[in-house]
Design a protein around this motif. Structure first.
Motif, PDB file in Angstrom:
ATOM      1  N   THR A 116      -3.834   2.049  -5.171  1.00 35.49           N
ATOM      2  CA  THR A 116      -2.545   1.760  -5.362  1.00 35.49           C
ATOM      3  C   THR A 116      -2.017   1.663  -6.638  1.00 35.49           C
ATOM      4  O   THR A 116      -2.906   1.780  -7.733  1.00 35.49           O
ATOM      5  N   GLY A 117      -0.795   1.627  -6.989  1.00 30.50           N
ATOM      6  CA  GLY A 117      -0.205   1.899  -8.227  1.00 30.50           C
ATOM      7  C   GLY A 117      -0.697   3.198  -8.846  1.00 30.50           C
ATOM      8  O   GLY A 117      -0.933   3.599 -10.042  1.00 30.50           O
ATOM      9  N   ASP A 139       2.608   3.369  -3.925  1.00 34.63           N
ATOM     10  CA  ASP A 139       3.275   3.018  -5.192  1.00 34.63           C
ATOM     11  C   ASP A 139       4.736   2.785  -4.661  1.00 34.63           C
ATOM     12  O   ASP A 139       5.111   3.446  -3.684  1.00 34.63           O
ATOM     13  N   ALA A 199      -2.589  -1.565  -8.795  1.00 34.07           N
ATOM     14  CA  ALA A 199      -0.939  -1.773  -9.024  1.00 34.07           C
ATOM     15  C   ALA A 199      -0.858  -3.050  -9.622  1.00 34.07           C
ATOM     16  O   ALA A 199      -1.456  -3.951  -9.645  1.00 34.07           O
TER      17      ALA A 199
END
Length: 244
Positions: free
Chosen positions: A15-16, A41, A85
């Motif tokens: 994530t991110g 993302d 994230a």
């Protein structure tokens, strides 16, 4: 290629992943033979700009939205998960408009903490049932460091550290390792969203000069880390033994 850095036939979700540490980790895993990456993302353009050699699935979306994760129950288990994230914000605890500061507080908590919880909730179960896997959570040093105007960001990361601890205890018996890393200052695009950094960049004459100034002020080594350096730390923690 060293055996402990061989991710052949492995899959990972990050994530991110569109920039900064997430993107650097995706490139690191790609260089070390990962077979498949699922990259998450809200920045769809940033995801699309990544150039990777492995099989890639791009999932633009909001990790703090439970509906985003609704289809993950039927997916095969990932071998690795990087919970990375996060968003920044800076404002004092007292002195601002109550409605505004609480809105900003909730926005940070929604992404940094709720989003991390939902990520783990969506992915860990399949890992546990498969009997193995590894997770790395990015919980920066702000989690244990008190600085003015960082209440929302620091509190979200402190809670994330404890979430990682609990997830580790719940997962260990199933062969799933959960670790958290605590980077200090890192040169990533997260700074570009901060008003004070915009002011520093203008005063210093360039973004690089502003990053260098913050590194000299805030770190014993006198410089900020690169995203690639942190990706290497994440990669060190990801291998699972015995390999499935």
């Amino acid at each position: 290629m060293a055996a402990d850095l061989d991710f052949s036939n492995r899959s990972a979700l990050i994530t991110g992943a569109a920039s900064g540490i997430g993107a650097a980790t995706a490139h690191w895993l790609d260089r070390h033979g990962i077979a498949r990456l699922v990259l998450v993302d809200r920045n769809a353009d940033g995801l699309a700009a990544l150039k990777l050699g492995c099989q890639v699935e791009l999932l633009p979306g909001d990790i703090s939205d439970p509906d985003f994760w609704s289809d993950f129950a039927g997916r095969p288990a990932f071998d690795h998960l990087v919970v990375n994230a996060g968003i920044p914000d800076a404002f004092p605890v007292a002195g601002g408009d109550m409605q505004d500061v609480f809105r900003r507080w909730r926005r940070v908590m929604a992404v940094n903490l709720d989003g991390a919880f939902l990520t783990l909730a969506a992915v860990l179960g399949a890992m546990q049932q498969a009997g193995g896997g590894s997770v790395v959570v990015t919980a920066p040093a702000a989690a244990i460091k008190a600085e003015p105007t960082t209440a929302a960001y620091a509190a979200s990361k402190a809670a994330l550290v404890q979430l990682a601890r609990v997830a580790a205890r719940e997962s260990a018996a199933s062969g799933v390792r959960v670790n958290a890393i605590a980077p200090g200052g890192v040169d990533t695009p997260i700074w570009d969203a901060m008003d004070f950094f915009t002011d520093m960049t203008r005063e210093a004459g360039s973004r690089d000069a502003a990053i260098q100034a913050m590194g000299r002020m805030g770190t014993p080594l006198g410089r900020y880390a690169s995203a690639e350096e942190i990706a290497g730390q994440i990669g060190f923690l990801l291998p699972t033994w015995p390999q499935r």
